[in-house]
Design a protein around this motif. Structure first.
Motif, short mmCIF file in Angstrom:
data_model
loop_
_atom_site.label_atom_id
_atom_site.label_comp_id
_atom_site.label_asym_id
_atom_site.label_seq_id
_atom_site.Cartn_x
_atom_site.Cartn_y
_atom_site.Cartn_z
N ALA A 1 35.11 82.92 52.47
CA ALA A 1 33.82 82.26 52.31
C ALA A 1 33.13 82.07 53.67
CB ALA A 1 34.01 80.90 51.62
N ILE A 2 33.92 81.70 54.67
CA ILE A 2 33.34 81.53 56.02
C ILE A 2 32.84 82.87 56.55
CG2 ILE A 2 33.91 80.99 58.42
CD1 ILE A 2 35.78 78.80 57.28
N PHE A 3 33.64 83.91 56.38
CA PHE A 3 33.25 85.24 56.86
C PHE A 3 31.99 85.73 56.14
CE2 PHE A 3 33.34 89.85 56.70
CZ PHE A 3 33.46 90.16 58.05
N THR A 4 31.95 85.55 54.82
CA THR A 4 30.77 85.96 54.05
C THR A 4 29.55 85.17 54.47
OG1 THR A 4 32.23 86.50 52.19
CG2 THR A 4 29.88 86.33 51.72
N GLY A 5 29.71 83.87 54.73
CA GLY A 5 28.61 83.05 55.20
C GLY A 5 28.07 83.52 56.54
N GLN B 1 21.74 77.21 50.84
CA GLN B 1 21.87 78.14 49.71
C GLN B 1 22.81 79.28 50.07
OE1 GLN B 1 18.34 80.33 48.76
NE2 GLN B 1 19.09 80.92 46.75
N ASP B 2 22.70 79.81 51.26
CA ASP B 2 23.59 80.89 51.70
C ASP B 2 25.04 80.42 51.74
OD1 ASP B 2 21.50 82.65 51.87
OD2 ASP B 2 21.35 82.60 54.06
N GLN B 3 25.25 79.17 52.16
CA GLN B 3 26.60 78.63 52.21
C GLN B 3 27.19 78.54 50.80
OE1 GLN B 3 26.84 74.65 53.81
NE2 GLN B 3 28.94 74.95 54.46
N GLN B 4 26.40 78.07 49.85
CA GLN B 4 26.88 77.99 48.46
C GLN B 4 27.10 79.39 47.88
OE1 GLN B 4 27.89 75.38 46.62
NE2 GLN B 4 27.66 74.23 48.52
N LEU B 5 26.21 80.33 48.23
CA LEU B 5 26.37 81.70 47.77
C LEU B 5 27.66 82.30 48.31
CD1 LEU B 5 25.24 84.21 46.32
CD2 LEU B 5 24.01 84.73 48.44
N ALA B 6 27.96 82.04 49.57
CA ALA B 6 29.20 82.55 50.17
C ALA B 6 30.42 81.97 49.47
CB ALA B 6 29.23 82.22 51.66
N GLN B 7 30.39 80.66 49.13
CA GLN B 7 31.49 80.04 48.40
C GLN B 7 31.67 80.71 47.04
OE1 GLN B 7 33.71 77.64 49.15
NE2 GLN B 7 32.93 77.38 51.22
N SER B 8 30.56 80.90 46.34
CA SER B 8 30.60 81.52 45.02
C SER B 8 31.09 82.97 45.09
CB SER B 8 29.21 81.46 44.39
OG SER B 8 29.21 82.08 43.13
N MET B 9 30.62 83.68 46.10
CA MET B 9 31.06 85.08 46.25
C MET B 9 32.55 85.17 46.54
SD MET B 9 27.90 86.74 48.41
CE MET B 9 28.73 88.28 48.72
N SER B 10 33.10 84.24 47.31
CA SER B 10 34.52 84.29 47.63
C SER B 10 35.39 84.03 46.40
CB SER B 10 34.87 83.31 48.74
OG SER B 10 34.81 81.98 48.28
N VAL B 11 34.83 83.31 45.41
CA VAL B 11 35.57 83.03 44.19
C VAL B 11 35.39 84.12 43.15
CG1 VAL B 11 35.77 81.43 42.23
CG2 VAL B 11 35.49 80.54 44.54
N HIS B 12 34.14 84.53 42.92
CA HIS B 12 33.84 85.42 41.80
C HIS B 12 33.76 86.90 42.16
CE1 HIS B 12 33.20 81.96 39.30
NE2 HIS B 12 32.36 81.46 40.18
N ALA B 13 33.41 87.23 43.39
CA ALA B 13 33.28 88.63 43.80
C ALA B 13 33.81 88.81 45.22
CB ALA B 13 31.83 89.08 43.70
N PRO B 14 35.12 88.58 45.41
CA PRO B 14 35.66 88.66 46.77
C PRO B 14 35.62 90.09 47.31
CG PRO B 14 37.43 88.40 45.17
CD PRO B 14 36.14 88.28 44.41
N ILE B 15 35.49 90.19 48.63
CA ILE B 15 35.47 91.50 49.27
C ILE B 15 36.87 91.95 49.66
CG2 ILE B 15 33.10 91.37 50.06
CD1 ILE B 15 34.05 90.49 52.77
N GLY B 16 37.86 91.07 49.52
CA GLY B 16 39.25 91.43 49.77
C GLY B 16 39.81 90.97 51.09
N LEU B 17 38.99 90.45 51.95
CA LEU B 17 39.45 90.01 53.27
C LEU B 17 40.39 88.81 53.14
CD1 LEU B 17 39.11 90.61 56.27
CD2 LEU B 17 37.22 89.00 56.30
#
Length: 104
Positions: free
Chosen positions: A35-39, A67-83
Motif C-alpha cells: 500500500a505504501i509503495f502503491t501510494g 483519496q490516493d492514500q485510500q486508493l492505494a490501501q484498496s488496491m493493496s487488498v483487492h488488486a495487489p501487484i505482487g510486491l
C-alpha cells in the motif's frame, strides 16, 4: 555500550523479532508495504502532471492526496501487484516459516 532493540547483533539478525512471531503479522506487513509503495507510485504520477488545472488549490491537492492514500490501501487488498506477497515470502523464509502468503 549495549545494543538498542532493533539493531543487529553480532550475527546480523535484529534482537527484537517478536513482530515476526506469526505468518499473519508478516502478511499484514507485506500488505502495508504494498500500500505504501502503491501510494508513492500514485503520488509520483500526480507530480508528473502536464499542466495546472483551472480549479487547482492546496485544499484540493490535500483531498486528492487522501483519496490516493485510500486508493492505494484498496488496491493493496483487492488488486495487489505482487510486491507485498514477494516481501512476505522473503521474510517468512528468513523467519523460518514454511512459505509466504499461501496459495497462488
Amino acid at each position: 555500550m549495549s545494543n538498542v532493540i532493533g539493531t543487529p547483533a553480532a550475527g546480523g539478525k535484529p534482537l527484537d523479532t517478536s513482530r515476526l512471531a506469526s505468518k499473519e503479522n508478516l502478511e499484514a506487513a507485506g500488505q502495508r508495504f504494498e500500500a505504501i509503495f502503491t501510494g508513492m507510485m500514485l503520488k509520483s504520477m500526480r507530480a508528473a502532471k502536464l499542466g495546472d488545472g483551472l480549479f487547482d488549490s492546496k485544499a484540493g491537492e490535500q483531498f486528492r492526496d487522501m483519496q490516493d492514500q485510500q486508493l492505494a490501501q484498496s488496491m493493496s487488498v483487492h488488486a495487489p501487484i505482487g510486491l507485498g506477497k514477494a516481501m512476505t515470502a522473503f521474510l517468512a523464509k528468513n523467519a523460518g516459516f514454511d512459505g509466504g502468503g499461501g496459495g497462488a
